[in-house]
Each structure stands twice: as C-alpha cells, then as structure tokens.
Design a protein around this motif. Structure first.
Motif, PDB file in Angstrom:
ATOM      1  N   LEU A 332       0.458  -3.913  13.914  1.00 31.33           N
ATOM      2  CA  LEU A 332       1.484  -3.643  12.914  1.00 31.33           C
ATOM      3  C   LEU A 332       2.424  -4.833  12.845  1.00 31.33           C
ATOM      4  CD1 LEU A 332       2.459   0.062  13.720  1.00 31.33           C
ATOM      5  CD2 LEU A 332       0.956  -0.742  11.898  1.00 31.33           C
ATOM      6  N   ASP A 333       2.772  -5.247  11.611  1.00 36.69           N
ATOM      7  CA  ASP A 333       3.602  -6.433  11.414  1.00 36.69           C
ATOM      8  C   ASP A 333       4.650  -6.117  10.364  1.00 36.69           C
ATOM      9  OD1 ASP A 333       4.575  -9.025  11.399  1.00 36.69           O
ATOM     10  OD2 ASP A 333       3.003  -9.800  10.087  1.00 36.69           O
ATOM     11  N   ALA A 334       5.927  -6.304  10.701  1.00 35.00           N
ATOM     12  CA  ALA A 334       7.023  -6.026   9.779  1.00 35.00           C
ATOM     13  C   ALA A 334       7.906  -7.261   9.635  1.00 35.00           C
ATOM     14  CB  ALA A 334       7.858  -4.849  10.271  1.00 35.00           C
ATOM     15  N   THR A 335       8.292  -7.574   8.406  1.00 33.49           N
ATOM     16  CA  THR A 335       9.230  -8.667   8.134  1.00 33.49           C
ATOM     17  C   THR A 335      10.426  -8.096   7.396  1.00 33.49           C
ATOM     18  OG1 THR A 335       7.449 -10.298   7.972  1.00 33.49           O
ATOM     19  CG2 THR A 335       9.578 -10.895   7.030  1.00 33.49           C
ATOM     20  N   LEU A 336      11.591  -8.123   8.017  1.00 36.19           N
ATOM     21  CA  LEU A 336      12.833  -7.652   7.410  1.00 36.19           C
ATOM     22  C   LEU A 336      13.458  -8.794   6.620  1.00 36.19           C
ATOM     23  CD1 LEU A 336      13.994  -5.711  10.530  1.00 36.19           C
ATOM     24  CD2 LEU A 336      13.770  -4.663   8.269  1.00 36.19           C
ATOM     25  N   VAL A 337      13.954  -8.487   5.421  1.00 35.06           N
ATOM     26  CA  VAL A 337      14.549  -9.487   4.539  1.00 35.06           C
ATOM     27  C   VAL A 337      16.013  -9.118   4.331  1.00 35.06           C
ATOM     28  CG1 VAL A 337      14.412 -10.654   2.304  1.00 35.06           C
ATOM     29  CG2 VAL A 337      12.321  -9.773   3.390  1.00 35.06           C
ATOM     30  N   CYS A 338      16.921  -9.893   4.922  1.00 35.87           N
ATOM     31  CA  CYS A 338      18.349  -9.594   4.816  1.00 35.87           C
ATOM     32  C   CYS A 338      19.163 -10.781   5.309  1.00 35.87           C
ATOM     33  CB  CYS A 338      18.719  -8.345   5.618  1.00 35.87           C
ATOM     34  SG  CYS A 338      18.339  -8.471   7.387  1.00 35.87           S
ATOM     35  N   THR A 372      16.835 -14.785   2.140  1.00 33.37           N
ATOM     36  CA  THR A 372      16.371 -15.298   0.846  1.00 33.37           C
ATOM     37  C   THR A 372      17.216 -16.484   0.398  1.00 33.37           C
ATOM     38  OG1 THR A 372      17.755 -13.710  -0.344  1.00 33.37           O
ATOM     39  CG2 THR A 372      15.489 -13.045   0.152  1.00 33.37           C
ATOM     40  N   GLU A 373      17.830 -17.163   1.376  1.00 31.96           N
ATOM     41  CA  GLU A 373      18.690 -18.314   1.063  1.00 31.96           C
ATOM     42  C   GLU A 373      19.755 -17.929   0.025  1.00 31.96           C
ATOM     43  OE1 GLU A 373      18.565 -21.057   2.703  1.00 31.96           O
ATOM     44  OE2 GLU A 373      16.700 -20.607   3.798  1.00 31.96           O
ATOM     45  N   ARG A 374      20.298 -16.706   0.218  1.00 37.17           N
ATOM     46  CA  ARG A 374      21.383 -16.159  -0.608  1.00 37.17           C
ATOM     47  C   ARG A 374      20.976 -15.908  -2.056  1.00 37.17           C
ATOM     48  NH1 ARG A 374      26.873 -19.235   1.624  1.00 37.17           N
ATOM     49  NH2 ARG A 374      26.492 -18.747   3.836  1.00 37.17           N
ATOM     50  N   LEU A 375      19.680 -15.810  -2.304  1.00 42.04           N
ATOM     51  CA  LEU A 375      19.191 -15.507  -3.641  1.00 42.04           C
ATOM     52  C   LEU A 375      18.857 -14.020  -3.744  1.00 42.04           C
ATOM     53  CD1 LEU A 375      16.760 -18.524  -4.181  1.00 42.04           C
ATOM     54  CD2 LEU A 375      19.099 -18.278  -5.054  1.00 42.04           C
ATOM     55  N   GLY A 376      19.033 -13.446  -4.928  1.00 45.42           N
ATOM     56  CA  GLY A 376      18.646 -12.067  -5.170  1.00 45.42           C
ATOM     57  C   GLY A 376      19.544 -11.060  -4.481  1.00 45.42           C
ATOM     58  N   ALA A 378      19.129  -9.265  -1.782  1.00 46.77           N
ATOM     59  CA  ALA A 378      19.296  -9.432  -0.335  1.00 46.77           C
ATOM     60  C   ALA A 378      20.265 -10.567  -0.045  1.00 46.77           C
ATOM     61  CB  ALA A 378      17.948  -9.698   0.316  1.00 46.77           C
ATOM     62  N   GLY A 379      20.164 -11.663  -0.824  1.00 50.36           N
ATOM     63  CA  GLY A 379      21.075 -12.785  -0.644  1.00 50.36           C
ATOM     64  C   GLY A 379      22.508 -12.428  -0.967  1.00 50.36           C
ATOM     65  N   ARG A 380      22.678 -11.486  -1.906  1.00 56.07           N
ATOM     66  CA  ARG A 380      24.033 -11.032  -2.248  1.00 56.07           C
ATOM     67  C   ARG A 380      24.530  -9.940  -1.301  1.00 56.07           C
ATOM     68  NH1 ARG A 380      21.539 -11.332  -7.372  1.00 56.07           N
ATOM     69  NH2 ARG A 380      21.252  -9.059  -7.406  1.00 56.07           N
ATOM     70  N   ARG A 381      23.753  -9.636  -0.274  1.00 50.90           N
ATOM     71  CA  ARG A 381      24.113  -8.625   0.742  1.00 50.90           C
ATOM     72  C   ARG A 381      24.282  -7.240   0.115  1.00 50.90           C
ATOM     73  NH1 ARG A 381      26.401 -11.082   5.790  1.00 50.90           N
ATOM     74  NH2 ARG A 381      26.131 -13.329   5.565  1.00 50.90           N
ATOM     75  N   GLU A 382      23.392  -6.928  -0.825  1.00 48.93           N
ATOM     76  CA  GLU A 382      23.429  -5.622  -1.462  1.00 48.93           C
ATOM     77  C   GLU A 382      22.494  -4.620  -0.788  1.00 48.93           C
ATOM     78  OE1 GLU A 382      22.424  -6.386  -5.495  1.00 48.93           O
ATOM     79  OE2 GLU A 382      24.279  -7.498  -5.927  1.00 48.93           O
ATOM     80  N   GLY A 383      21.603  -5.094   0.047  1.00 50.33           N
ATOM     81  CA  GLY A 383      20.676  -4.197   0.720  1.00 50.33           C
ATOM     82  C   GLY A 383      19.692  -4.958   1.586  1.00 50.33           C
ATOM     83  N   ILE A 384      18.684  -4.252   2.090  1.00 51.40           N
ATOM     84  CA  ILE A 384      17.660  -4.819   2.978  1.00 51.40           C
ATOM     85  C   ILE A 384      16.289  -4.431   2.438  1.00 51.40           C
ATOM     86  CG2 ILE A 384      16.683  -4.818   5.318  1.00 51.40           C
ATOM     87  CD1 ILE A 384      19.424  -4.207   6.409  1.00 51.40           C
ATOM     88  N   ALA A 385      15.360  -5.375   2.487  1.00 52.19           N
ATOM     89  CA  ALA A 385      13.968  -5.105   2.131  1.00 52.19           C
ATOM     90  C   ALA A 385      13.092  -5.312   3.359  1.00 52.19           C
ATOM     91  CB  ALA A 385      13.509  -6.018   0.993  1.00 52.19           C
ATOM     92  N   CYS A 386      11.904  -4.741   3.324  1.00 52.40           N
ATOM     93  CA  CYS A 386      10.941  -4.959   4.407  1.00 52.40           C
ATOM     94  C   CYS A 386       9.539  -5.033   3.831  1.00 52.40           C
ATOM     95  CB  CYS A 386      11.019  -3.835   5.448  1.00 52.40           C
ATOM     96  SG  CYS A 386       9.926  -4.122   6.876  1.00 52.40           S
ATOM     97  N   LEU A 387       8.784  -6.029   4.281  1.00 52.82           N
ATOM     98  CA  LEU A 387       7.369  -6.134   3.975  1.00 52.82           C
ATOM     99  C   LEU A 387       6.604  -5.839   5.262  1.00 52.82           C
ATOM    100  CD1 LEU A 387       8.966  -8.878   2.693  1.00 52.82           C
ATOM    101  CD2 LEU A 387       6.826  -8.941   1.423  1.00 52.82           C
ATOM    102  N   ALA A 388       5.546  -5.056   5.167  1.00 52.07           N
ATOM    103  CA  ALA A 388       4.800  -4.655   6.364  1.00 52.07           C
ATOM    104  C   ALA A 388       3.305  -4.724   6.110  1.00 52.07           C
ATOM    105  CB  ALA A 388       5.183  -3.237   6.793  1.00 52.07           C
ATOM    106  N   THR A 389       2.584  -4.977   7.168  1.00 54.69           N
ATOM    107  CA  THR A 389       1.128  -5.009   7.132  1.00 54.69           C
ATOM    108  C   THR A 389       0.569  -4.217   8.304  1.00 54.69           C
ATOM    109  OG1 THR A 389       1.158  -7.226   6.162  1.00 54.69           O
ATOM    110  CG2 THR A 389      -0.923  -6.492   7.091  1.00 54.69           C
TER     111      THR A 389
END
Length: 395
Positions: A332-338, A372-376, A378-389
């Motif tokens: 299992l692999d998870a990448t948190l984006v924040c 996300t280098e302050r883009l989008g 997540a970059g605006r600190r509006e929430g968190i995303a996660c990609l998983a495999t």
C-alpha cells in the motif's frame, strides 16, 4: 495387519515474538488466510486421524475461531475443540496428549502450527517411523558448516556436518511411550526440553530420525513469513494494481486524522465520517484493484450510521474483501498533498497504523507527502488531497 490409529496434536499456543508482529505469527494473514489455516488444511488432507486437537493460548480463542472459519467444512469437522495450552511448549504438548488420550490412539504426531507445508508423504514417513521405532522425528542434512562457540563468539570446535541433522515436525511416537514420558517430566518438574524427541530421550527411550523435507520449514522470522507467503501464492494467476484519490476541505477544529493518526493542526477536515483523506484513498485503491466500486458503494454517505465514523472501518473492510477472495495485499502506498501539517514527524506512526488496520507488516506500507508549491487549493491551504495505490495478488 490392521493400520494403526493415529492422533494429531498441533501446537499453536506460542506468542511468536521473534517475528516482531502484533499478532502471534500463527494467526497472521498469509496468502489470504491465517498461517495456521494453511497448516491445518494440509494436515487434515494428509490422512484420516483418529483424533485431532489444536493446543492454543487461552487468550486466542477468537483468533483461532476466525482462522478455523477459513477452512473447508470437512476440515473443521475433523478437529476437536481446541485445548488450552500451558506456560511452555512442553506443557502445551502434554495438554494436547491428554486431550486425545480418550481416543486410545496407537500413534500420535505432534506438529508445530508455524510449519504450513507438511505433505502426505512426510506424514506417511512419520507414521511408519513411529511404528518401527517408537520415537522418531524428521531430519534434514545441513547445508552449512556448523561452529560451536562460547559466550563471546570464540570458536570452540567444528562438529562434522555429515553426522548432524536439523530436526523438524511432525514428530511421531507410539502414544503410550510419549504420554508416559511427558507425564514423568512434568511430575519431576523437568521443563527445559526443547522438543518431544528430547522428552522421549530424557525418559530413556531411543529416538530415531527419518527423512525430512527441506520445504517443511518453520516460520520464525519475517523473511520466513515472506517466503511462506510467496510459496503459498505460487498458484495465483494475477497481480492487480488499484488507485485511489480523495480530497477533504479544512474546517474548524484543532486536529486532522491522517492514516488513522490524530495530528494536531490549526484546522480539522470536513467530511461525513472523520474525513481521514488517506484511509479513504487507500480503501478506494483496494476496492479499485478488486473492481468492487468505491467507499460510497459499500458505505453510502446517505446512511446516517456512517456519520462521524472512524475511517479505519473502511480500510479494514477493503482488506477483508481481499482475504475473502483468497488474495493478499502486497503493498500500500499513499501520498498526502498539503502545505501543512508536516507529515514527516508522524510518518512511522502512520505506516504502523495502516499496517495494523490492513493486517500487514509495516514494511508493506509507504506513506509520503508533498506540496503543490503553493498552487491550487492545497497550495492555498484550503484542504488536503491524497493519492494512493494498492498492489494485490488474487487467485
């Protein structure tokens, strides 16, 4: 001549601490079901037993019943109710012998639950050896040179390898012989004998070795466990990969749930459940690999019982769906984006918690984080995303 009646005692009361897992090793999921289930299925298929019992730790009844439920019905019927074990392996074996004594067997085979590869040929050789000699065990030749050392590692000698054998189970005995030997050892408080042939030897009986099986190895360490799982999965026809993605917005609060770990933060995450974005993505990755929809299909957000629910329920259900189909989770692999909170200080706790929920070793779980280098959003600190495999093996 009539065939002897043969009883079976399977020893499963140990804690398996050398494996370093949260559960006793015999109950760890291996190739889709608990390790002990593979052992019992192989033994029941090897021959008809006049009596058969499994000696378990008194605290393990629920684990044992769960493992038993993974066996075919005929195999379950062949096993008597489990026998409570003692403080040592020797005490546990004696309890198992006493449990099958009422069946008056001619011969008994004693086998370790953590050896999942007993073949009918090996069992047959064990029965024949007990008939011929009274006390016998399978042995295999050593491939490596053996050194005798002292407490600091200084070599004291090199025993001739040709005369040495590694001893396995099932060990086989004429039943009255081994029962008497165990009873006498218990009465005389001799409790440091490491196997049942040693008990027979201590009681003055001559023991013999018969041809063992190199594949009949005991699962003691994590590499052993991995090797057993790979061997048991040889019949798998495919490897599947699934992906999951989830997003949750920030809301008022003082902590977020990530990978089943509460992480202090300036905000919480908004959602119908506890909004653990990582566990949601991981569960969806598993459902995706199974082609069984997503979390919403199994836990509809319209159902009020899931409001505020802990997300470990979702990941545990997804993992159980894999096991129900006879498969295994490989990775299992998870990448948190924040941008925040920082994941690094909590990474190992997150890996351990995901592994615990999914019934895996932590070495099969990866948790990473990126910005996300302050883009989008997540970059605006509006929430968190996660990609998983997820990577699965399925029959």
């Amino acid at each position: 001549m009539s065939s002897p009646s043969v009883a079976l005692v399977v020893v499963a009361a140990g804690r398996g601490s050398r494996l370093g897992a949260d559960l006793p090793k015999q109950y760890l999921p291996c190739a889709g079901k608990p390790l002990i289930a593979h052992t019992l299925e192989a033994l029941i298929a090897a021959r008809a037993w006049s009596a058969a019992t499994v000696v378990i730790h008194p605290d393990d009844h629920a684990l044992y019943e769960a493992a038993l439920s993974r066996l075919p019905e005929a195999a379950r019927r062949a096993l008597a109710p489990p026998t409570p074990g003692g403080a040592t392996r020797q005490a546990s074996v004696r309890a198992g012998l006493e449990a099958v004594a009422a069946a008056l067997p001619d011969i008994v085979l004693i086998h370790d639950a953590a050896r999942p590869f007993p073949t009918p040929a090996l069992v047959g050789r064990a029965v024949a050896a007990a008939e011929a000699h009274g006390a016998a065990a399978p042995g295999v030749k050593l491939a490596d040179t053996v050194k005798q050392v002292d407490a600091v590692g200084r070599v004291l000698g090199t025993p001739p390898r040709a005369a040495l054998r590694a001893v396995q189970t099932p060990q086989a005995f004429r039943f009255p012989l081994i029962l008497a030997a165990h009873r006498r050892a218990a009465a005389e408080q001799v409790g440091d004998l490491t196997d049942d042939v040693s008990v027979a030897e201590w009681a003055g009986e001559q023991a013999f070795l018969f041809e063992g099986d190199p594949d009949n190895f005991k699962v003691t360490t994590m590499p052993d466990f991995t090797a057993a799982e790979m061997r048991l999965m040889r019949g798998a026809s495919e490897t599947r990969v699934g992906q999951g993605f989830d997003v949750h917005a920030f809301a008022e609060g003082d902590a977020v749930w990530l990978c089943g770990v509460r992480v202090p933060h300036t905000h919480a995450l908004a959602g119908h459940s506890d909004a653990d974005v990582a566990l949601h993505a991981l569960a969806d990755a598993i459902y995706g690999a199974l082609a069984e929809g997503d979390i919403g299909a199994h836990f509809p957000p319209s159902d009020p019982q899931w409001k505020g629910a802990p997300s470990h329920v979702f990941l545990a259900h997804a993992a159980e769906r894999v096991r129900a189909r006879g498969g295994a989770i490989v990775h299992l692999d998870a990448t948190l984006v924040c941008e925040a909170p920082k994941v690094g200080p909590h990474r190992e706790a997150m890996r351990a918690r995901v592994a615990e929920i999914a019934g895996l070793d932590a070495g099969r779980v990866s948790v990473k984080a990126t910005t996300t280098e302050r883009l989008g959003f997540a970059g605006r600190r509006e929430g968190i995303a996660c990609l998983a495999t997820s990577t699965l093996r399925l029959p």
